[in-house]
Design a protein around this motif. Structure first.
Motif, PDB file in Angstrom:
ATOM      1  N   ALA A 491      -4.137  -8.045   0.012  1.00 42.99           N
ATOM      2  CA  ALA A 491      -2.711  -7.348  -0.075  1.00 42.99           C
ATOM      3  C   ALA A 491      -3.707  -6.057  -0.335  1.00 42.99           C
ATOM      4  CB  ALA A 491      -2.811  -6.948  -1.873  1.00 42.99           C
ATOM      5  N   GLU A 492      -4.964  -5.347   0.309  1.00 41.88           N
ATOM      6  CA  GLU A 492      -5.817  -4.167  -0.045  1.00 41.88           C
ATOM      7  C   GLU A 492      -5.642  -4.359   1.742  1.00 41.88           C
ATOM      8  OE1 GLU A 492      -7.632  -0.695   0.633  1.00 41.88           O
ATOM      9  OE2 GLU A 492      -6.875  -1.431  -1.023  1.00 41.88           O
ATOM     10  N   SER A 493      -6.262  -5.576   2.413  1.00 41.85           N
ATOM     11  CA  SER A 493      -5.688  -5.418   4.201  1.00 41.85           C
ATOM     12  C   SER A 493      -4.289  -6.007   4.312  1.00 41.85           C
ATOM     13  CB  SER A 493      -6.612  -6.749   4.352  1.00 41.85           C
ATOM     14  OG  SER A 493      -6.170  -6.779   5.687  1.00 41.85           O
ATOM     15  N   LEU A 494      -3.037  -5.862   3.636  1.00 45.95           N
ATOM     16  CA  LEU A 494      -2.397  -5.623   4.340  1.00 45.95           C
ATOM     17  C   LEU A 494      -1.666  -4.288   4.054  1.00 45.95           C
ATOM     18  CD1 LEU A 494      -0.049  -6.658   5.386  1.00 45.95           C
ATOM     19  CD2 LEU A 494       0.989  -7.430   3.273  1.00 45.95           C
ATOM     20  N   TYR A 495      -1.837  -3.741   3.299  1.00 49.43           N
ATOM     21  CA  TYR A 495      -2.385  -2.788   2.827  1.00 49.43           C
ATOM     22  C   TYR A 495      -2.813  -1.506   3.871  1.00 49.43           C
ATOM     23  CZ  TYR A 495      -2.566   2.396   1.037  1.00 49.43           C
ATOM     24  OH  TYR A 495      -2.416   3.743   0.625  1.00 49.43           O
ATOM     25  N   GLN A 496      -4.261  -2.030   4.408  1.00 49.86           N
ATOM     26  CA  GLN A 496      -5.450  -1.013   5.568  1.00 49.86           C
ATOM     27  C   GLN A 496      -4.504  -1.246   6.764  1.00 49.86           C
ATOM     28  OE1 GLN A 496      -7.054   1.186   4.705  1.00 49.86           O
ATOM     29  NE2 GLN A 496      -7.450   1.139   2.355  1.00 49.86           N
ATOM     30  N   GLN A 497      -3.806  -1.874   6.934  1.00 51.71           N
ATOM     31  CA  GLN A 497      -2.791  -2.759   8.573  1.00 51.71           C
ATOM     32  C   GLN A 497      -1.606  -1.932   8.352  1.00 51.71           C
ATOM     33  OE1 GLN A 497      -2.837  -6.885  10.204  1.00 51.71           O
ATOM     34  NE2 GLN A 497      -4.113  -6.834   7.891  1.00 51.71           N
ATOM     35  N   LEU A 498      -1.197  -1.744   7.487  1.00 50.69           N
ATOM     36  CA  LEU A 498       0.434  -1.016   7.762  1.00 50.69           C
ATOM     37  C   LEU A 498      -0.292   0.811   7.630  1.00 50.69           C
ATOM     38  CD1 LEU A 498       2.726  -3.203   4.607  1.00 50.69           C
ATOM     39  CD2 LEU A 498       3.067  -3.199   7.289  1.00 50.69           C
ATOM     40  N   ALA A 499      -0.935   1.062   6.315  1.00 49.29           N
ATOM     41  CA  ALA A 499      -0.723   1.922   6.927  1.00 49.29           C
ATOM     42  C   ALA A 499      -1.475   2.804   7.727  1.00 49.29           C
ATOM     43  CB  ALA A 499      -2.170   2.568   5.687  1.00 49.29           C
ATOM     44  N   ALA A 500      -2.358   1.624   9.044  1.00 52.64           N
ATOM     45  CA  ALA A 500      -2.682   1.940  10.360  1.00 52.64           C
ATOM     46  C   ALA A 500      -1.771   2.338  10.864  1.00 52.64           C
ATOM     47  CB  ALA A 500      -3.863   0.710  10.393  1.00 52.64           C
ATOM     48  N   ARG A 501      -0.347   0.960  11.210  1.00 55.01           N
ATOM     49  CA  ARG A 501       0.069   1.427  11.496  1.00 55.01           C
ATOM     50  C   ARG A 501       1.284   2.629  11.268  1.00 55.01           C
ATOM     51  NH1 ARG A 501       2.539  -4.140  14.604  1.00 55.01           N
ATOM     52  NH2 ARG A 501       0.777  -4.966  14.317  1.00 55.01           N
ATOM     53  N   GLY A 502       1.060   3.683  10.596  1.00 59.78           N
ATOM     54  CA  GLY A 502       2.100   4.683  10.387  1.00 59.78           C
ATOM     55  C   GLY A 502       3.134   4.418   9.705  1.00 59.78           C
ATOM     56  N   ILE A 503       2.986   3.189   8.485  1.00 62.58           N
ATOM     57  CA  ILE A 503       4.340   2.910   7.795  1.00 62.58           C
ATOM     58  C   ILE A 503       3.588   3.842   6.341  1.00 62.58           C
ATOM     59  CG2 ILE A 503       5.348   1.198   7.029  1.00 62.58           C
ATOM     60  CD1 ILE A 503       5.213  -0.626   9.693  1.00 62.58           C
ATOM     61  N   ASP A 504       4.317   4.257   5.676  1.00 62.95           N
ATOM     62  CA  ASP A 504       4.261   4.867   4.584  1.00 62.95           C
ATOM     63  C   ASP A 504       4.129   3.426   3.584  1.00 62.95           C
ATOM     64  OD1 ASP A 504       3.680   6.646   2.670  1.00 62.95           O
ATOM     65  OD2 ASP A 504       5.894   7.244   2.242  1.00 62.95           O
TER      66      ASP A 504
END
Length: 565
Positions: A491-504
């Protein structure tokens, strides 16, 4: 953002006075908390939404060439005396005194302050046109604040003011602001209409309101089914009937109506339709009482009536004592036949073509039948003084009118020289001669937009935010993170990947049971929910559900990124 480090306080029960959906849901989600009547604290969750709206407004104002500043919320009496509004604005103006007993008001608007700024800062035509804006708190002392932030006393508003040397320049900026407002509300994902409107207490010439369409809206708006005509019901013209008035064919008779006062009661008692009756309303004019006469199935438009010659700018109903003193008759039995000569009789266009109509008998307990204009009743003049109704011809001659409810979230005005003349705001033209500037005024209710969006987009589970307004676009929900470290890591990895793509994105790592966690995400209206679970991890998938969809589905990571763009 991790919800374990955030203040999220949802509740199931709300106060009984929360009458509309936005008020209930903003309390249930914890977006706002009431401090006093019409005063609310915006929680961290609510503030995130408010700032999203504010950001879109600011971007489009900057894009349209407006320049941001910030004005005080406390304004001196002297400025309001110069404009003439200290006494005229009414009880909504909250007045306060400082320790020196000098009077101030808490700003309900900022025409006086910006005009004072302009008269001191702008000296030459070369500095024009210019458009200043701010996003600032306002206060209006509503007599009955209600509906949460929809009609609060304190609210957040974007107000801007433009200055010009010509009507042509003012029109150009007005058009630019109109287009900017169209972009703002479109970007925010709202269904809205721009409608012709009355200028109200702000004053000025042309104006348009921007109305978010919602059944709970306080404003009635009309629109044509065959053109782009749309207007506030206060502004919409009721066209004159194409038919002429028939000649009288009945004798004037007084009939007893001992307990029948309303049009419906009288019509039923006399076995006629309301369309065959004339309703007479006595209001205060500039020089005494004025009679306004409309057809029985129509309503007086007090805004239109207040603007007529001989009226004081607003239509105020006469009191029962005033009516009794002048006519000897109580309300419910007033009619145009035999009214005292000093009372002007203004007749609506539709009422003016009636013949052999029913009206009040100007005697308690009686009405007239067979009444006719000119023969039996004076007509001072014929005017458009009624509210339009569904089915009326559109004022532009194209199609018929339909009704809708709206929530006013924006208003643009052409003020002309009203404030600049009062405060002597001038610049030197190219010939070195002092010229009074022309002004435009453009407001958006930033906090009201939040409530309006909820009124337009909600279901039994909670809010359905348009994505640009949502507190977060995506919620990553973790099932049983404490007992399964690999789930928490995924979950943490997914959260970081989404944030890196600029997705709030928000990570719900609170450790709640799935039902409670999902209910919270639906209630606060997160557009996209992604669940990381042991079963999904084993299958190499994630559980995805859009807020507006009924069912969740399994997706791969690549499919999720494709869905979110």
């Amino acid at each position: 953002m991790r919800l374990s480090q955030f203040h999220l306080a949802t509740v199931k029960e709300v106060p009984a006075d929360a009458e509309i959906a936005s008020h209930r849901l903003m309390l249930r989600t914890g977006m706002i908390r009431k401090l006093a009547a019409g005063l609310y604290t915006w929680s961290p969750l609510g503030l995130r939404v408010l700032r999203k709206v504010e950001a879109v407004v600011r971007e489009e104002m900057d894009r349209a060439g407006a320049v941001e500043l910030l004005m005080p919320t406390i304004q001196p009496q002297e400025l309001w005396e110069e404009s003439g509004r200290w006494a005229k604005f009414g009880p909504q103006l909250l007045k306060v005194k400082d320790r020196k007993e000098q009077e101030f008001c808490y700003a309900p608007t900022a025409e006086e302050v910006i005009t004072d700024f302009a008269r001191n800062e702008l000296k030459s035509y070369k500095q024009l046109p210019v458009n200043f804006y701010q996003i600032q708190t306002k206060f209006r002392d509503e007599i009955r604040p209600r509906f949460g932030v929809m009609r609060a006393r304190e609210f957040l508003m974007k107000d801007s003011y433009s200055f010009h040397l010509s009507q042509e320049s003012l029109q150009q900026t007005y058009d630019a602001m109109y287009q900017a407002y169209q972009r703002i509300f479109t970007r925010l994902g709202l269904k809205f209409r721009a409608v012709q409107a009355d200028t109200g207490a702000i004053g000025g010439n042309a104006s348009h309101e921007f109305q978010v369409l919602a059944d709970s809206g306080e404003d009635a708006i009309v629109f044509s089914d065959a053109s782009d005509y749309a207007a506030n019901v206060e502004k919409a013209e009721a066209l004159a009937p194409a038919t002429a008035r028939p000649a009288p064919s009945a004798e004037l008779k007084r009939v007893d109506t001992p307990t029948q006062k309303t049009i419906d009661e009288v019509a039923a008692f006399l076995k006629v339709t309301p369309q065959q009756c004339v309703k007479t309303i006595l209001v205060r004019g500039s020089d005494g009482l004025v009679a306004l006469c409309v057809r029985g199935d129509h309503e007086v438009n007090e805004v239109k009536a207040g603007k007529l010659e001989g009226m004081p700018g607003e239509s105020v109903l006469a009191t029962e004592e005033e009516i009794l003193a002048l006519t000897g008759t109580r309300p419910g039995f007033i009619g145009p036949v035999g009214l005292p000569a000093e009372i002007p009789v203004i007749v609506d266009r539709d009422a003016a073509v009636l013949a052999d109509f029913v009206c009040g008998g100007n005697q308690d307990g009686s009405h007239y039948t067979g009444a006719n204009w000119d023969r039996d009743a004076r007509v001072t003049r014929v005017e458009d003084i009624r509210k339009v109704v569904a089915g009326d011809l559109s004022p532009d001659g194209k199609g018929t009118l339909h009704m809708a409810r709206g929530i006013e979230v924006g208003h643009v005005f052409q003020l002309g020289k009203k404030y600049a003349e009062a405060l002597k705001a001038t610049v030197l033209d190219e010939n070195g001669k002092a010229q009074v500037m022309m002004m435009g005024c453009y407001g958006i209710g930033v906090s009201r937009i939040v409530a309006a969006a909820i009124e337009q987009r909600h279901d039994d589970a909670g809010i359905l935010w348009p994505e640009p307004m949502a507190p977060w676009r995506v919620a990553v929900c973790v099932i049983n993170p404490k007992n399964a470290p690999e789930i928490a890591e995924a979950a943490e990895s997914l959260y970081q990947q989404l944030a890196a793509r600029g997705i709030d994105t928000v990570l719900d790592d609170r450790g709640l049971r799935p039902g409670a966690m999902f209910a919270d995400m639906e209630l606060i209206g997160i557009p996209h929910r992604v669940v990381v679970s042991e079963r999904g991890l084993a299958a190499g998938t994630l559980e995805y559900r859009a807020r507006h969809e009924a069912e969740a589905r399994a997706v791969t990571l690549d499919e999720l990124f494709s869905l979110l763009g």
